[in-house]
Design a protein around this motif. Structure first.
Motif, short mmCIF file in Angstrom:
data_model
loop_
_atom_site.label_atom_id
_atom_site.label_comp_id
_atom_site.label_asym_id
_atom_site.label_seq_id
_atom_site.Cartn_x
_atom_site.Cartn_y
_atom_site.Cartn_z
N LEU A 128 -89.20 22.63 50.99
CA LEU A 128 -88.40 21.95 52.00
C LEU A 128 -88.03 20.55 51.54
CD1 LEU A 128 -89.98 22.74 55.50
CD2 LEU A 128 -87.67 23.23 54.75
N PRO A 129 -86.92 20.00 52.04
CA PRO A 129 -86.60 18.60 51.74
C PRO A 129 -87.76 17.70 52.14
CG PRO A 129 -84.72 19.68 52.79
CD PRO A 129 -85.86 20.66 52.83
N ILE A 166 -88.14 16.42 55.86
CA ILE A 166 -88.65 17.38 56.84
C ILE A 166 -90.15 17.58 56.64
CG2 ILE A 166 -88.54 19.78 57.60
CD1 ILE A 166 -85.59 19.77 56.98
N THR A 178 -79.00 17.11 60.14
CA THR A 178 -78.20 18.34 60.23
C THR A 178 -78.85 19.29 61.24
OG1 THR A 178 -79.44 19.47 58.49
CG2 THR A 178 -77.59 18.09 57.81
N LYS A 204 -79.35 22.30 60.73
CA LYS A 204 -80.24 23.19 59.98
C LYS A 204 -81.65 22.60 59.89
CE LYS A 204 -76.65 25.23 57.02
NZ LYS A 204 -76.21 25.42 55.61
N GLY A 205 -81.70 21.31 59.57
CA GLY A 205 -83.01 20.66 59.50
C GLY A 205 -83.71 20.67 60.85
N VAL A 250 -85.17 24.12 61.53
CA VAL A 250 -86.41 24.39 60.80
C VAL A 250 -87.59 23.67 61.46
CG1 VAL A 250 -87.64 23.99 58.62
CG2 VAL A 250 -85.31 24.89 58.60
N ILE A 285 -85.60 29.60 55.88
CA ILE A 285 -85.25 28.43 55.06
C ILE A 285 -84.31 28.84 53.93
CG2 ILE A 285 -86.19 26.71 53.48
CD1 ILE A 285 -88.71 26.70 55.29
N LEU A 322 -80.82 29.51 55.45
CA LEU A 322 -80.10 28.29 55.81
C LEU A 322 -79.65 27.49 54.58
CD1 LEU A 322 -82.23 27.04 58.84
CD2 LEU A 322 -79.99 28.14 58.90
N ARG A 323 -80.28 27.79 53.43
CA ARG A 323 -79.91 27.12 52.17
C ARG A 323 -80.03 25.59 52.29
NH1 ARG A 323 -74.67 30.63 50.01
NH2 ARG A 323 -75.76 32.64 49.88
N LEU A 324 -81.15 25.17 52.78
CA LEU A 324 -81.39 23.74 52.85
C LEU A 324 -81.54 23.18 51.44
CD1 LEU A 324 -83.97 23.56 55.76
CD2 LEU A 324 -81.71 22.56 55.77
#
Length: 530
Positions: A137-138, A141, A339, A341-342, A345, A401, A404-406
């Motif tokens: 994950l980024p 996050i 975002t 998406k974030g 998650v 995850i 979603l292509r984070l």
């Protein structure tokens, strides 16, 4: 005292956790599933989750490990979202889930329903962050999820105590509840602030690594016990002390850091594995006392509450992420735009764990001679919520995850930053070496001086070499080849030392000294190449 059940729990859970690392299924889920199955195997001992063991003896070291491995600077940068989740969300979930339980279950008092809300409010630390690291994950996050899990247990435990006081008729009021919450929160932070400096001073002034590591193992228990003794939050005291020690770990002797890192990894592995296995093993205990709530009715309550828990997190997370940005120009200028998406998650990473079960099991059996209203149902709903979130969210989070292509971590950028940092550190070390060699007291033969410079050069080049092309024959990078060759050379030395010992040219004490020196050199070579 029969120690076999404990040995079976630790050995079995460790074996399953190790096997889980070779499967796509996260280890916590395998452990819970194994516990569920094993709980009905004939001859398996009854494992009762004792809150008097989990909260003061298992929770502090797990929090200490997580906090020392967290970044104080990153957490400070994400203070607002972490606070909104670890405090705001837990209180919000306590009231929403409690009200939903009150509406769903006929005859369940509102105070008992709020106890249930507080019990299931805090997401689990280990499951979410383990999955977050595994799928890459980024970092923002991951930091938010880590920060939330460090503090939310304190919020939930305090909210539970206030709700329990109301349920047992101790005259709890809104003002009293807020006061108790503030006392626990502020008191826990103050205790941590008071303890962290003298503890760090001790760590830096003790010269014996064994004593330093003994102190390290005692720290989380001491911080927790002192805070609880003055009716403050032991969780917050542990977290504050651990964050400070982790931030200043560089000031501790290198031998202590090496030993401490190995010891705490082992402690965390054993405790985390055992805890998730214990969750699954509680099924017979939970089902024993359902009584009037058995059957489809209990299953309906469990499914409904599970959905409420899931939806409640979404209802809180999205506004808490986007509203502050909409309302504050300063936030828009200083922070990158979040975002959806974030946020999704973070909303979905709300698995519950052992702390919820431990709090539930601490609910008293009776109140003024009467059974605590709905206690068995609260235990059952807590258990089903924990299992449901671990299975449904835990299994679906990795594919979600990926779907979603984070954006994950930029390994190339991180390696470049590491190389630049190493280059600056090497230049500083070279300047210091030149200063030292200019002093007649530090005179060295030229080959030894060149050896010092060669070590610096090797460290400086090691990171850049990771960016180079791999060996076309072996597929190894230059770092991997270097590490393998260094290991082979050290292995040859180690075998010769053993032959010399067996031939009685050296004794065992000298062998241990020589092997320890080789072990340190091999560890240094490994770190240089990674």
């Amino acid at each position: 005292m029969d120690v076999m059940p404990l040995l079976m729990l630790v050995a079995g859970s460790a074996a399953i956790a190790a096997a889980g690392r070779r499967t796509p299924v996260p280890a916590p889920l395998l452990l819970v599933a194994a516990g569920l199955v094993v709980s009905y195997v004939p001859g398996v001992p009854d494992y009762h989750l004792d809150p008097h063991v989990v909260l003061p003896l298992i929770l502090p070291p797990l929090l200490h490990t997580a906090a020392t491995e967290s970044s104080y600077l990153d957490l400070r940068a994400q203070l607002r979202p972490v606070a909104l989740l670890s405090v705001g969300y837990v209180l919000f979930a306590t009231f929403v889930v409690g009200w939903a339980a009150y509406v769903l279950v006929p005859g369940l008092p509102l105070t008992a329903a709020l106890v249930l809300g507080a019990v299931v409010a805090p997401p689990d630390a280990v499951a979410a962050t383990a999955i977050a690291r595994r799928v890459g994950l980024p970092s923002r996050i991951t930091t938010i999820l880590q920060g939330e899990s460090l503090v939310n247990d304190a919020t939930a435990i305090t909210a539970y105590r206030v709700a329990l006081a109301a349920a047992v008729g101790e005259g709890a009021t809104w003002a009293g509840g807020i006061g108790e919450f503030l006392l626990a929160a502020v008191g826990g932070v103050v205790v941590g602030l008071v303890l962290m400096v003298p503890i760090h001073w001790l760590r830096t002034h003790l010269k014996e690594p064994l004593l330093q590591n003994t102190l390290s193992l005692l720290i989380p228990f001491v911080a927790y016990a002192v805070a609880e003794q003055v009716h403050a939050s032991g969780v917050l005291a542990v977290v504050v002390v651990a964050l400070y020690l982790g931030h200043r770990a560089w000031e501790v002797d290198f031998q202590t850091r090496l030993q401490e890192g190995a010891v705490w990894k082992m402690v965390a592995f054993v405790l985390e594995s055992s805890v998730f296995a214990l969750i699954g093993l509680q099924l017979p205990v939970v089902l024993e006392g359902l009584g009037e709530y058995e059957g489809p009715e209990a299953a309906w309550y469990a499914c409904a509450l599970f959905l409420v828990v899931i939806v409640t997190r979404f209802v809180w997370v999205y506004p808490s992420i986007f509203l502050p940005r909409m309302m504050s120009e300063r936030i828009r200028e200083r922070e990158a735009a979040p975002t959806w998406k974030g946020a999704f998650v973070i909303s979905w990473a709300g698995m519950r764990g052992v702390v919820s079960l431990a709090i539930a099991f601490s609910i008293p059996q009776t109140v003024a001679g009467e059974p605590f209203p709905g206690r068995n149902l609260i235990l059952f709903l807590t258990f089903t919520t924990v299992i449901g979130t671990l299975v449904v969210q835990g299994l679906s989070l990795p594919p979600l995850i990926r779907l979603l292509r984070l954006p994950g971590r930029d390994v190339q950028a991180e390696t470049l930053a590491e190389a630049n940092a190493q280059a600056q550190a090497s230049r500083a070390a070279e300047r210091r070496l030149d200063e030292l060699l200019a002093d007649e007291r530090n005179a060295l033969p030229e080959p030894l001086a060149e050896r010092l410079r060669a070590v610096l050069e090797r460290r400086r080049n090691a990171v850049w070499e990771r960016l180079g092309q791999p060996n076309p024959i072996t597929g190894e990078s230059a770092d991997e080849t270097y590490r393998r060759l260094a290991s082979e050379m050290i292995s040859a030395e180690r075998e010769m030392f053993v032959r010399l010992r067996d031939g009685r040219y050296i004794d065992d004490e000298m062998l241990r000294t020589l092997l320890r020196r080789l072990d340190l050199e091999e560890a240094a070579a490994y770190r240089e190449a990674t």
